[in-house]
Design a protein around this motif. Sequence first.
Motif, mmCIF file in Angstrom:
data_model
loop_
_atom_site.group_PDB
_atom_site.id
_atom_site.type_symbol
_atom_site.label_atom_id
_atom_site.label_comp_id
_atom_site.label_asym_id
_atom_site.label_seq_id
_atom_site.Cartn_x
_atom_site.Cartn_y
_atom_site.Cartn_z
ATOM 1 N N PRO A 117 -8.197 -15.294 1.981
ATOM 2 C CA PRO A 117 -8.182 -13.625 1.441
ATOM 3 C C PRO A 117 -7.390 -12.834 2.696
ATOM 4 O O PRO A 117 -7.329 -13.500 3.691
ATOM 5 C CB PRO A 117 -9.608 -13.370 1.495
ATOM 6 N N ALA A 118 -6.888 -11.550 2.408
ATOM 7 C CA ALA A 118 -6.292 -10.860 3.493
ATOM 8 C C ALA A 118 -6.629 -9.484 2.962
ATOM 9 O O ALA A 118 -6.933 -8.966 1.839
ATOM 10 C CB ALA A 118 -4.790 -11.052 3.500
ATOM 11 N N GLY A 119 -6.189 -8.403 3.832
ATOM 12 C CA GLY A 119 -6.139 -6.872 3.600
ATOM 13 C C GLY A 119 -7.386 -6.532 4.283
ATOM 14 O O GLY A 119 -8.298 -7.046 4.816
ATOM 15 N N ASP A 120 -7.148 -5.075 4.550
ATOM 16 C CA ASP A 120 -8.364 -4.375 5.330
ATOM 17 C C ASP A 120 -8.747 -3.156 4.384
ATOM 18 O O ASP A 120 -9.328 -2.180 4.978
ATOM 19 C CB ASP A 120 -7.646 -3.670 6.604
ATOM 20 N N PHE A 121 -8.486 -3.143 3.111
ATOM 21 C CA PHE A 121 -8.894 -1.921 2.084
ATOM 22 C C PHE A 121 -10.470 -2.438 1.684
ATOM 23 O O PHE A 121 -10.620 -3.088 0.829
ATOM 24 C CB PHE A 121 -8.044 -1.973 0.988
ATOM 25 N N SER A 122 -11.455 -2.101 2.451
ATOM 26 C CA SER A 122 -12.887 -2.514 2.218
ATOM 27 C C SER A 122 -13.745 -1.482 3.185
ATOM 28 O O SER A 122 -13.340 -0.789 4.307
ATOM 29 C CB SER A 122 -12.889 -3.803 2.725
ATOM 30 N N LEU A 123 -14.983 -1.071 2.507
ATOM 31 C CA LEU A 123 -15.629 -0.207 2.812
ATOM 32 C C LEU A 123 -16.215 -0.780 4.306
ATOM 33 O O LEU A 123 -16.837 -0.067 5.025
ATOM 34 C CB LEU A 123 -16.876 -0.051 2.000
#
Length: 374
Positions: A117-123
């Motif tokens: 997985p990838a990405g930094d759009f997270s609470l």
Amino acid sequence: MNAMTDLGLYRHLDEMAPWNDRLQVLEVIGVSDEAPDVKTFTFRSDNQTWFRYRPGQFVTLELPTTEGPLMRTYTLSSSPSRPFSIAVTVKAQAGSLGTRWMFDNLKPGVHVKAYGPAGDFSLHSHPAARYLFISAGSGVTPMMSMLRWLNDCAPWTDVGFVNCARKPEEIIFRKELELLGSRMPGLTLGFMIEERSSREGWFGHMGRIDAIRLPLLAPDFREREIFCCGPDPFMRAVRQMLEAAGFDMANYHQESFAAPGVEEIPAPFGSPAGGGPAEGGIEVPADAATPIRFSLSDVDADCVAGQTVLQTARASGVRIPAACEFGLCGTCKVKKVSGTVEMSHNGGILDHEIDDGFILACCSKPLTAIEIDA
């Protein structure tokens, strides 16, 4: 494989290795309808691994179409609090190739390759006391991932959940959201539709979200950490509305898989626009060609001025998987063994990965001779 055989494969989590962040083979174990032209595809690992990721992250699927492999990036709608499977929820748009292929071909038992997985759009990247999730259409998927995690792990959390759709039947996850609304004491739901439907009655909010309707749905929105996802015009309207209301935009985060435009816009996943640091300050003459060694493929090539590592790889017959090709999805991440590059990415690689020698091939240009594990 029958159900009894599957049960015999059960292993405890501590007996399994976690899913890695590069390539895995996934097996479809479920397909379900969520709304018109919207399906959820559930996968398990082919290697008996468990899924470790942050709610709100995405994966890239390699779809084996008849025209050749097609790379498509999808946000996970599942929660890492249930680590034995992952799911993506996708909407088939007019003319969409990858999603239509999935609708026609992905059945239980079918296998596909995946990256992430990838990405930094997270609470988890932006902890706060109170959240507001604003979404439209299939932009609800990362919000659902985060809300499912909260329901499993912190159900008392104060969350405002606003979802916009064209018609009532197009509200994705509506029944589950209403169920969660009855179980999570801190969850406030707000649905908004643009037009009524002959299929079912509607007595809720109508129209499009604006400066008047937002305070009705979330009166204290200025005091919340806001996550927004949906079509680019929708996110642009939300952003402008919040700025006009004096909201602290440091507490605003949005997810988008669209290429950044010429105008200055915030980079997705909370990263600075063009956020990749250049490694060194060496200038390459305009007519120079820089040697690249693709060690795993045993190929030596020359990268002409202005070309990226990915472009040189393709010209040399070296396959590096890539999806977005503007430094966002992270699919083309490769290990740089030696040399320096100039990399200008849009959030598809983390600082510690850069420190470990990884680069994104799609947005990296060599400054010196380099060697790549590809």
